[in-house]
Scaffold this motif. Structure first.
Motif, mmCIF file in Angstrom:
data_model
loop_
_atom_site.group_PDB
_atom_site.id
_atom_site.type_symbol
_atom_site.label_atom_id
_atom_site.label_comp_id
_atom_site.label_asym_id
_atom_site.label_seq_id
_atom_site.Cartn_x
_atom_site.Cartn_y
_atom_site.Cartn_z
ATOM 1 N N THR A 46 -53.450 22.771 37.037
ATOM 2 C CA THR A 46 -53.102 21.666 36.414
ATOM 3 C C THR A 46 -53.534 20.514 37.285
ATOM 4 N N ALA A 47 -54.270 20.906 38.553
ATOM 5 C CA ALA A 47 -54.687 19.918 39.659
ATOM 6 C C ALA A 47 -55.588 19.164 38.852
ATOM 7 N N LYS A 48 -56.394 19.322 37.927
ATOM 8 C CA LYS A 48 -57.523 18.425 37.450
ATOM 9 C C LYS A 48 -56.829 17.312 36.715
ATOM 10 N N TRP A 49 -55.909 17.737 35.690
ATOM 11 C CA TRP A 49 -55.238 16.766 35.025
ATOM 12 C C TRP A 49 -54.231 15.865 35.726
ATOM 13 N N SER A 50 -53.490 16.419 36.728
ATOM 14 C CA SER A 50 -52.745 15.810 37.691
ATOM 15 C C SER A 50 -53.383 14.761 38.292
ATOM 16 N N GLY A 51 -54.652 15.189 38.922
ATOM 17 C CA GLY A 51 -55.530 14.277 39.608
ATOM 18 C C GLY A 51 -56.050 12.950 38.927
ATOM 19 N N TRP A 52 -56.347 13.363 37.593
ATOM 20 C CA TRP A 52 -56.814 12.128 36.733
ATOM 21 C C TRP A 52 -55.602 11.092 36.464
ATOM 22 N N TRP A 53 -54.469 11.606 36.264
ATOM 23 C CA TRP A 53 -53.226 10.873 36.097
ATOM 24 C C TRP A 53 -52.792 10.329 37.247
ATOM 25 N N MET A 54 -52.951 10.845 38.523
ATOM 26 C CA MET A 54 -52.397 10.132 39.675
ATOM 27 C C MET A 54 -53.369 8.971 40.108
ATOM 28 N N GLU A 55 -54.666 9.121 39.846
ATOM 29 C CA GLU A 55 -55.690 8.377 40.097
ATOM 30 C C GLU A 55 -55.699 6.906 39.114
ATOM 31 N N LYS A 56 -55.447 7.332 37.858
ATOM 32 C CA LYS A 56 -55.369 6.102 37.053
ATOM 33 C C LYS A 56 -53.789 5.178 37.356
ATOM 34 N N ARG A 57 -52.884 6.143 37.743
ATOM 35 C CA ARG A 57 -51.486 5.426 38.118
ATOM 36 C C ARG A 57 -51.723 4.626 39.292
ATOM 37 N N ASN A 58 -52.498 5.218 40.264
ATOM 38 C CA ASN A 58 -52.470 4.745 41.758
ATOM 39 C C ASN A 58 -53.252 3.427 41.377
ATOM 40 N N ILE A 59 -54.185 3.206 40.597
ATOM 41 C CA ILE A 59 -55.030 2.009 40.485
ATOM 42 C C ILE A 59 -53.823 0.818 40.085
ATOM 43 N N VAL A 60 -53.148 1.076 39.281
ATOM 44 C CA VAL A 60 -52.077 0.201 39.089
ATOM 45 C C VAL A 60 -50.957 -0.051 40.114
ATOM 46 N N ASP A 61 -50.616 1.210 40.704
ATOM 47 C CA ASP A 61 -49.599 1.059 41.787
ATOM 48 C C ASP A 61 -50.247 0.252 42.841
ATOM 49 N N ARG A 62 -51.287 0.405 43.406
ATOM 50 C CA ARG A 62 -51.836 -0.179 44.554
ATOM 51 C C ARG A 62 -51.581 -1.946 44.584
ATOM 52 N N TYR A 63 -51.716 -2.329 43.026
ATOM 53 C CA TYR A 63 -51.598 -3.778 43.201
ATOM 54 C C TYR A 63 -50.045 -4.231 43.503
ATOM 55 N N PHE A 64 -49.190 -3.414 43.264
ATOM 56 C CA PHE A 64 -47.697 -3.816 43.296
ATOM 57 C C PHE A 64 -47.738 -3.745 44.856
ATOM 58 N N SER A 65 -48.133 -3.150 45.800
ATOM 59 C CA SER A 65 -47.994 -2.887 47.137
ATOM 60 C C SER A 65 -49.054 -3.689 47.888
ATOM 61 N N LEU A 66 -50.056 -4.279 47.363
ATOM 62 C CA LEU A 66 -51.023 -4.868 48.059
ATOM 63 C C LEU A 66 -50.620 -5.839 49.275
ATOM 64 N N GLN A 67 -49.744 -6.351 49.006
ATOM 65 C CA GLN A 67 -49.280 -7.579 50.043
ATOM 66 C C GLN A 67 -48.700 -6.717 51.152
ATOM 67 N N HIS A 68 -47.535 -5.789 50.791
ATOM 68 C CA HIS A 68 -46.980 -5.030 51.973
ATOM 69 C C HIS A 68 -48.091 -4.277 52.718
ATOM 70 N N GLN A 69 -49.133 -3.596 52.027
ATOM 71 C CA GLN A 69 -50.128 -2.852 52.659
ATOM 72 C C GLN A 69 -51.015 -3.783 53.742
ATOM 73 N N ASN A 70 -51.307 -4.803 53.180
ATOM 74 C CA ASN A 70 -51.964 -5.732 53.868
ATOM 75 C C ASN A 70 -51.298 -6.243 55.118
ATOM 76 N N GLU A 71 -50.136 -6.457 55.020
ATOM 77 C CA GLU A 71 -49.437 -6.850 56.212
ATOM 78 C C GLU A 71 -49.360 -5.716 57.166
ATOM 79 N N VAL A 72 -49.187 -4.437 56.746
ATOM 80 C CA VAL A 72 -49.267 -3.143 57.775
ATOM 81 C C VAL A 72 -50.349 -3.352 58.325
ATOM 82 N N LEU A 73 -51.738 -3.304 57.456
ATOM 83 C CA LEU A 73 -52.830 -2.904 58.083
ATOM 84 C C LEU A 73 -53.268 -4.187 58.828
ATOM 85 N N GLN A 74 -52.863 -5.481 58.715
ATOM 86 C CA GLN A 74 -53.082 -6.503 59.611
ATOM 87 C C GLN A 74 -52.296 -6.367 60.883
#
Lengths: 275, 170
Positions: A43-71
């Motif tokens: 199932t890794a192939k399907w999961s990987g596809w799904w996770m990648e799609k979800r991550n594209i959306v997910d990342r936007y929600f935590s952008l500010q936080h991630q930026n602060e951490v990296l900064q």
């Protein structure tokens, strides 16, 4: 024969139930045997596809936080590179041109999937063998230790995290080098435990825990967490310590993979000792 | 007038989509995820073929497992719950639910609906979390987490089906 058929007919839902459970358990055992990674190959192939799609959306929600951490991390790094220092001595020292050798190569990755609610938690990283990731490499985050790479496919790697019931990490107190082993009791993903500090350890609340040189995976001195509670065990000879982990596993995105250049050499020596 | 199986199929797919796209992303209090999808199978008409139910449970669970990367723990827990569905039906009705025709908040009544949802959900969650930890060492954590999640799932299910019942009454 007729009786057998009648038996099958009478108990058909029981038999179907058993059959489905057997299939489910064989999938479960295949994917979950503790020494392998949790990610099934089927199932890794399907999961990987799904996770990648979800991550594209997910990342936007935590952008500010991630930026602060990296900064914050950038600020810290900038403060320790050479430009942050001025020469304070009137005398010039001879400098050996190559007295420093790089032991660790660090490259970035993104945790496309992470779990922190389970008993055995893992993360999936978007870098694989084609990017040079190998099993056994250390994974650290902007705030501290994350885990160890367990399985690698062409484009992805899965890593066990500190909050995995089988994970053990050699750690020490930052200021005085008393060492112990960090493990996780499976309760709260924000806290881990150290149960083998000796009774005479000079420990106080708020002490920083970092990785130890005994760890063959992590570079020494990577931050792990902060002591929030400790208790002298009346029966044993040890202090039980509760550590608030620096890495927040519920909001982890940017990670770094650490390649140990000298690992082969150490392994060779260990091999010689065994022989 | 209405094509009953088509409506049920559409509702089923909608419910599953809602679970995967919305509810599975929820982390209540940091680590609790409500599970709505067991209710989809629990509330199918009482006359539904048990074999069909078991096979649907298996594949629904497997779909959840693929999205959550959990091997087959959802499939196993869901098949177990559906296997025991007749027992739960007997708890709340005299003729295994056949006299009710449909299983909704209005046909069962809120009290029976709550019993019929909470007990199977709790059982499902215990099996789920037990298979997830796969050891006997932290049964207390498994039990406590199953209880917390069951309460959350129960509220989500009751709210959704309570709202459906209320809209239909108007």
């Amino acid at each position: 024969m007729g009786k057998l058929l009648a038996f099958f007919k009478r108990n058909s839902s029981e038999l179907l139930f058993l059959l489905l459970q057997v299939i489910a358990f064989s999938i479960l055992v295949n994917t979950k045997s503790f020494h392998r990674s949790q990610f099934s190959h089927v199932t890794a192939k399907w999961s990987g596809w799904w996770m990648e799609k979800r991550n594209i959306v997910d990342r936007y929600f935590s952008l500010q936080h991630q930026n602060e951490v990296l900064q914050r991390e950038n600020a810290h790094l900038r403060s320790i590179v050479n430009e942050g220092y001025v020469l304070d001595q009137p005398i010039y020292f001879p400098v050996a041109d190559r007295h420093l050798m790089q032991q660790y190569r660090i490259f970035p990755g993104i945790a496309v999937n992470r779990s922190f609610k389970k008993n055995n938690n893992a993360i999936m990283i978007d870098k694989g063998s084609r990017h040079g990731v190998r099993p056994g490499m250390a994974v650290i985050g902007p705030k501290g230790v994350v885990g160890v790479v367990k399985d690698v496919t062409d484009r992805y790697a899965s890593a066990l995290t500190i909050i995995h019931s089988k994970f053990r990490l050699s750690v020490k107190l930052k200021q005085n080098d008393f060492f112990g082993t960090l493990l996780w009791d499976g309760r709260d993903y924000r806290y881990a435990q150290i149960t083998d500090f000796p009774q005479h350890t000079d420990i106080s609340l708020g002490d920083t825990i970092v990785t130890d040189t005994r760890s063959s995976v992590f570079p020494a001195g990577i931050p792990v967490g902060r002591v929030v509670a400790f208790e002298h065990n009346p029966t044993g000879d040890f202090i039980e310590t509760r550590v608030k982990l620096f890495t927040d596993f519920s909001a982890l995105s940017a990670v770094y993979l650490v390649e140990d250049v000298l690992l082969e050499e150490r392994k060779k020596l260990e091999q010689l000792e065994i022989e | 007038m209405h094509n009953q199986p088509t409506i049920i199929a559409i509702a089923y797919i909608l419910g599953l989509t809602f679970q995967i796209l919305v509810l599975s992303q929820v982390q209540f209090l940091g680590y609790l995820t409500p599970y709505y999808y067991p209710a989809l199978l629990l509330l199918l008409p009482p006359t539904t073929n048990q074999h069909l139910l078991l096979i649907m449970a298996f594949f629904t669970g497997l779909l959840m497992d693929i999205f959550e990367q959990t091997g087959a723990i959802h499939a196993s827990a869901l098949v177990m719950m559906v296997y025991l569905r007749p027992v739960f039906l007997r708890l709340v009705s005299t003729q295994s639910g056949r006299e009710l025709g449909k299983l909704t908040v209005s046909t069962l009544g809120l009290k029976n609906f709550s019993i019929y949802i909470f007990i199977p959900i709790f059982m499902h969650h215990i099996v789920l979390y037990f298979l997830d930890s796969l050891s006997f060492y932290n049964l207390d954590i498994v039990f406590f987490r199953a209880l917390q999640t069951s309460i959350l799932s129960f509220f989500v299910i009751t709210m959704i089906h309570g709202l459906i019942a209320k809209t239909k009454l108007r």
